[in-house]
Design an enzyme around this catalytic site. Sequence first.
Site, PDB file in Angstrom:
ATOM      1  N   LYS A 198     -11.661  -2.885 -17.256  1.00 11.89           N
ATOM      2  CA  LYS A 198     -10.927  -4.150 -17.399  1.00 11.89           C
ATOM      3  C   LYS A 198     -11.074  -4.888 -16.062  1.00 11.89           C
ATOM      4  O   LYS A 198     -10.435  -4.535 -15.065  1.00 11.89           O
ATOM      5  CB  LYS A 198      -9.465  -3.842 -17.731  1.00 11.89           C
ATOM      6  CG  LYS A 198      -8.399  -4.815 -17.255  1.00 11.89           C
ATOM      7  CD  LYS A 198      -8.431  -6.163 -17.894  1.00 11.89           C
ATOM      8  CE  LYS A 198      -7.329  -7.079 -17.391  1.00 11.89           C
ATOM      9  NZ  LYS A 198      -7.511  -7.593 -16.018  1.00 11.89           N
ATOM     10  N   GLY A 252      -5.746  -2.606  -6.574  1.00 10.50           N
ATOM     11  CA  GLY A 252      -4.913  -3.803  -6.663  1.00 10.50           C
ATOM     12  C   GLY A 252      -3.643  -3.605  -5.863  1.00 10.50           C
ATOM     13  O   GLY A 252      -3.614  -2.812  -4.916  1.00 10.50           O
ATOM     14  N   SER A 253      -2.593  -4.275  -6.270  1.00  7.16           N
ATOM     15  CA  SER A 253      -1.361  -4.230  -5.480  1.00  7.16           C
ATOM     16  C   SER A 253      -0.579  -2.937  -5.723  1.00  7.16           C
ATOM     17  O   SER A 253      -0.719  -2.290  -6.772  1.00  7.16           O
ATOM     18  CB  SER A 253      -0.482  -5.429  -5.828  1.00  7.16           C
ATOM     19  OG  SER A 253      -0.110  -5.343  -7.183  1.00  7.16           O
ATOM     20  N   THR A 254       0.269  -2.597  -4.775  1.00  8.28           N
ATOM     21  CA  THR A 254       1.104  -1.401  -4.897  1.00  8.28           C
ATOM     22  C   THR A 254       2.064  -1.536  -6.078  1.00  8.28           C
ATOM     23  O   THR A 254       2.304  -0.561  -6.804  1.00  8.28           O
ATOM     24  CB  THR A 254       1.859  -1.167  -3.575  1.00  8.28           C
ATOM     25  OG1 THR A 254       0.882  -0.911  -2.569  1.00  8.28           O
ATOM     26  CG2 THR A 254       2.818   0.002  -3.655  1.00  8.28           C
ATOM     27  N   GLU A 274      -6.112   2.628  -5.275  1.00  8.96           N
ATOM     28  CA  GLU A 274      -6.474   1.935  -4.022  1.00  8.96           C
ATOM     29  C   GLU A 274      -5.582   0.709  -3.954  1.00  8.96           C
ATOM     30  O   GLU A 274      -5.832  -0.286  -4.630  1.00  8.96           O
ATOM     31  CB  GLU A 274      -7.946   1.507  -4.063  1.00  8.96           C
ATOM     32  CG  GLU A 274      -8.933   2.633  -4.244  1.00  8.96           C
ATOM     33  CD  GLU A 274      -9.089   3.491  -3.009  1.00  8.96           C
ATOM     34  OE1 GLU A 274      -8.593   3.109  -1.928  1.00  8.96           O
ATOM     35  OE2 GLU A 274      -9.691   4.567  -3.138  1.00  8.96           O
ATOM     36  N   CYS A 309      -8.383  -5.830   1.288  1.00  5.87           N
ATOM     37  CA  CYS A 309      -7.261  -4.897   1.418  1.00  5.87           C
ATOM     38  C   CYS A 309      -7.235  -4.242   2.788  1.00  5.87           C
ATOM     39  O   CYS A 309      -6.197  -3.757   3.209  1.00  5.87           O
ATOM     40  CB  CYS A 309      -7.352  -3.850   0.339  1.00  5.87           C
ATOM     41  SG  CYS A 309      -8.971  -3.133   0.320  1.00  5.87           S
ATOM     42  N   GLU A 408       2.255  -7.541   3.366  1.00  5.63           N
ATOM     43  CA  GLU A 408       0.845  -7.942   3.449  1.00  5.63           C
ATOM     44  C   GLU A 408       0.701  -9.417   3.036  1.00  5.63           C
ATOM     45  O   GLU A 408       1.136  -9.799   1.949  1.00  5.63           O
ATOM     46  CB  GLU A 408       0.073  -7.046   2.476  1.00  5.63           C
ATOM     47  CG  GLU A 408      -1.392  -7.264   2.417  1.00  5.63           C
ATOM     48  CD  GLU A 408      -2.018  -6.426   1.279  1.00  5.63           C
ATOM     49  OE1 GLU A 408      -1.345  -6.166   0.264  1.00  5.63           O
ATOM     50  OE2 GLU A 408      -3.182  -6.047   1.432  1.00  5.63           O
TER      51      GLU A 408
HETATM   52  P1  NAP Z   1      -2.693  -7.308  -8.575  1.00  7.19           P
HETATM   53  O1  NAP Z   1      -1.737  -8.339  -9.008  1.00  7.19           O
HETATM   54  O2  NAP Z   1      -2.256  -5.916  -8.527  1.00  7.19           O
HETATM   55  O3  NAP Z   1      -3.991  -7.483  -9.476  1.00  7.19           O
HETATM   56  C1  NAP Z   1      -5.074  -6.603  -9.393  1.00  7.19           C
HETATM   57  C2  NAP Z   1      -5.582  -6.297 -10.782  1.00  7.19           C
HETATM   58  O4  NAP Z   1      -4.555  -5.720 -11.550  1.00  7.19           O
HETATM   59  C3  NAP Z   1      -6.042  -7.520 -11.548  1.00  7.19           C
HETATM   60  O5  NAP Z   1      -7.210  -7.178 -12.231  1.00  7.19           O
HETATM   61  C4  NAP Z   1      -4.934  -7.779 -12.555  1.00  7.19           C
HETATM   62  O6  NAP Z   1      -5.451  -8.305 -13.745  1.00  7.19           O
HETATM   63  C5  NAP Z   1      -4.446  -6.379 -12.795  1.00  7.19           C
HETATM   64  N1  NAP Z   1      -3.066  -6.304 -13.241  1.00  7.19           N
HETATM   65  C6  NAP Z   1      -2.030  -7.101 -12.935  1.00  7.19           C
HETATM   66  N2  NAP Z   1      -0.905  -6.685 -13.566  1.00  7.19           N
HETATM   67  C7  NAP Z   1      -1.258  -5.613 -14.309  1.00  7.19           C
HETATM   68  C8  NAP Z   1      -0.552  -4.739 -15.186  1.00  7.19           C
HETATM   69  N3  NAP Z   1       0.749  -4.876 -15.446  1.00  7.19           N
HETATM   70  N4  NAP Z   1      -1.253  -3.726 -15.757  1.00  7.19           N
HETATM   71  C9  NAP Z   1      -2.565  -3.564 -15.511  1.00  7.19           C
HETATM   72  N5  NAP Z   1      -3.281  -4.356 -14.704  1.00  7.19           N
HETATM   73  C10 NAP Z   1      -2.630  -5.366 -14.098  1.00  7.19           C
HETATM   74  O7  NAP Z   1      -3.253  -7.614  -7.130  1.00  7.19           O
HETATM   75  P2  NAP Z   1      -3.606  -8.992  -6.488  1.00  7.19           P
HETATM   76  O8  NAP Z   1      -2.401  -9.539  -5.845  1.00  7.19           O
HETATM   77  O9  NAP Z   1      -4.364  -9.850  -7.420  1.00  7.19           O
HETATM   78  O10 NAP Z   1      -4.636  -8.433  -5.403  1.00  7.19           O
HETATM   79  C11 NAP Z   1      -4.274  -8.194  -4.110  1.00  7.19           C
HETATM   80  C12 NAP Z   1      -3.719  -6.805  -3.886  1.00  7.19           C
HETATM   81  O11 NAP Z   1      -4.685  -5.828  -4.174  1.00  7.19           O
HETATM   82  C13 NAP Z   1      -3.370  -6.614  -2.438  1.00  7.19           C
HETATM   83  O12 NAP Z   1      -2.175  -5.908  -2.323  1.00  7.19           O
HETATM   84  C14 NAP Z   1      -4.510  -5.785  -1.912  1.00  7.19           C
HETATM   85  O13 NAP Z   1      -4.235  -5.046  -0.772  1.00  7.19           O
HETATM   86  C15 NAP Z   1      -4.838  -4.948  -3.077  1.00  7.19           C
HETATM   87  N6  NAP Z   1      -6.204  -4.466  -2.954  1.00  7.19           N
HETATM   88  C16 NAP Z   1      -6.389  -3.172  -2.565  1.00  7.19           C
HETATM   89  C17 NAP Z   1      -7.675  -2.678  -2.400  1.00  7.19           C
HETATM   90  C18 NAP Z   1      -7.912  -1.246  -1.961  1.00  7.19           C
HETATM   91  O14 NAP Z   1      -9.049  -0.789  -2.039  1.00  7.19           O
HETATM   92  N7  NAP Z   1      -6.913  -0.515  -1.536  1.00  7.19           N
HETATM   93  C19 NAP Z   1      -8.770  -3.502  -2.636  1.00  7.19           C
HETATM   94  C20 NAP Z   1      -8.538  -4.806  -3.044  1.00  7.19           C
HETATM   95  C21 NAP Z   1      -7.242  -5.284  -3.210  1.00  7.19           C
HETATM   96  P3  NAP Z   1      -5.453  -9.864 -14.077  1.00  7.19           P
HETATM   97  O15 NAP Z   1      -6.131 -10.535 -12.945  1.00  7.19           O
HETATM   98  O16 NAP Z   1      -6.244  -9.936 -15.313  1.00  7.19           O
HETATM   99  O17 NAP Z   1      -4.012 -10.221 -14.250  1.00  7.19           O
END
Ligand code: NAP
Length: 507
Positions: A198, A252-254, A274, A309, A408
Amino acid sequence: MFSKRFYSSSSKMISQIKNQNLIKTKGFINGQWVSSSSNESFVVTNPALVPKNEAVIETVQSMTEDDYNKAIDYAYDSFEKFKKTTGRYRSGLLLRLYELMIENQEDLAKLCVLENGKPYADALGEVKYAASFFQWFSEEAPRINGDIIPSANPQNRILVLKQPIGVCGILTPWNFPLAMITRKVGAAIATGCTTVIKPASETPLSALAIAYLAQEAGFPEGTINVLPCKSSSMAGKLICEHPKIKKVSFTGSTGVGSILMKQSSSTLKKLSMELGGNAPFIVFDDVKDIDKAVQGAIASKFRSSGQTCVCANRLFIHESIYDDFKDKLISKLKETVVLGDGLKEGVTYGPVINERSMKKVREHIEDATGKGAKILFGGNKREDLGANFHDLTVLGDVTTEMQIFNDETFGPVAPLIKFKSDDEVIKMANDTQFGLAGYFYATDVSRVFKVAEAINVGMLGINTGAITEAALPFGGIGESGFGREGSKFGVDDYLIIKSCVLGSVDV
Ligand code: NAP
């Protein structure tokens, strides 16, 4: 780059991609390009052009619960055959996919710029980085070995088999639309697993382009399935609760990681998470070369406009070199920052991804300045360039009470914090639940070891601001998640260990 003549809208820009086969808007299930069973769709926009009409790049099919269930069934059936293939065979598939990504690198980079907004040079770097995971795991695939362990019973031998875990659910973010997929899929395929992916709804086109190249590389049907979907909560829940999926890998996010862990608990899935970070970047007074530390800070803080990240989130500078560091940082930014559309010549930084990201950037700046921080560089929204543009910003006199210290930003804001002693800065650096990356600049060997051992993170850059590559075990600790991607450890998350005791050995 695109020719200036056609440089007017996202849809025209996409028509300039040479290999038009890379542009896919349907789901990829069991080797077929399929429409959504509900025929629902969603638009993908170019964050650099929002809110103008020409921001729309493509309309992509939104796959439903039914589509997901079918894809999982296909991936499950495919696994029964794929798990029996040799590592050498899977290595060949991955190597071919690596080569195809490199052959199509310019088109893939343009696609990545269009949907993510990062500058073209960064996107080209991402394509190479992403492809390198297929190359890396093509080298790991034939070398996944078990073990033979002597038993306490002289007539027994303990045989350890390493076997693929099964169908893997893969959920990826938008900030590295290619690399976050290849880092997971490379390891899954190397071990003999099959995948249901996905992609982030902001950036599904890069994921679909990889699926097309996998098809071209001859990946068997059902091994890679990519299902764009506008309802991430539906897709996430289904993947986490489905009994035929044996492992989930999420970046993605925590907050979302924690939801997925809860949803996975009913089927006790193996998980890799991650998640978010709050990386410290420390410059000690014995830094060998302040200019290099400044370069490292810019690379680590501002790459992808602060949306990686592993971005430095808090910059701790020793009080004796604070002014020097600050002046050099600002003068370097003045020389190098060109904000704009990532496909325009000379642009070095792009937009943030969306309104939600912009809101957080603004909140962090306003909270900090309200509590006494000073804007040393930038500081403003850049609506003259588009709704998602914000100045690269440096804040001085930041303190531990400010939101930006504790949360963050995931955007282009560098908060500078003064410190006096090693113990004080180690305490401040560790004052967070997160532990993804960290960085420090120092020369004294004892200090290097002391600090490296004391900072609570999964990855450390010492005298460098750039740490990522396929060979690095990538991952965090604490609320930054668990599991390691890339490196020789990357396959472990996709394997199970089966112990067989062979008895009656009469020697
Ligand atoms: P996010 O809201 O967690 O979104 C990341 C992914 O999760 C997206 O594909 C989103 O899909 C999906 N998602 C959202 N809600 C979901 C749910 N309830 N169930 C399943 N999937 C869901 O993160 P973001 O704010 O866009 O991205 C930034 C965050 O990601 C930051 O905290 C960053 O540090 C972290 N990150 C971590 C790493 C690592 O390797 N540790 C790498 C990159 C980013 P949709 O877009 O389709 O809603």
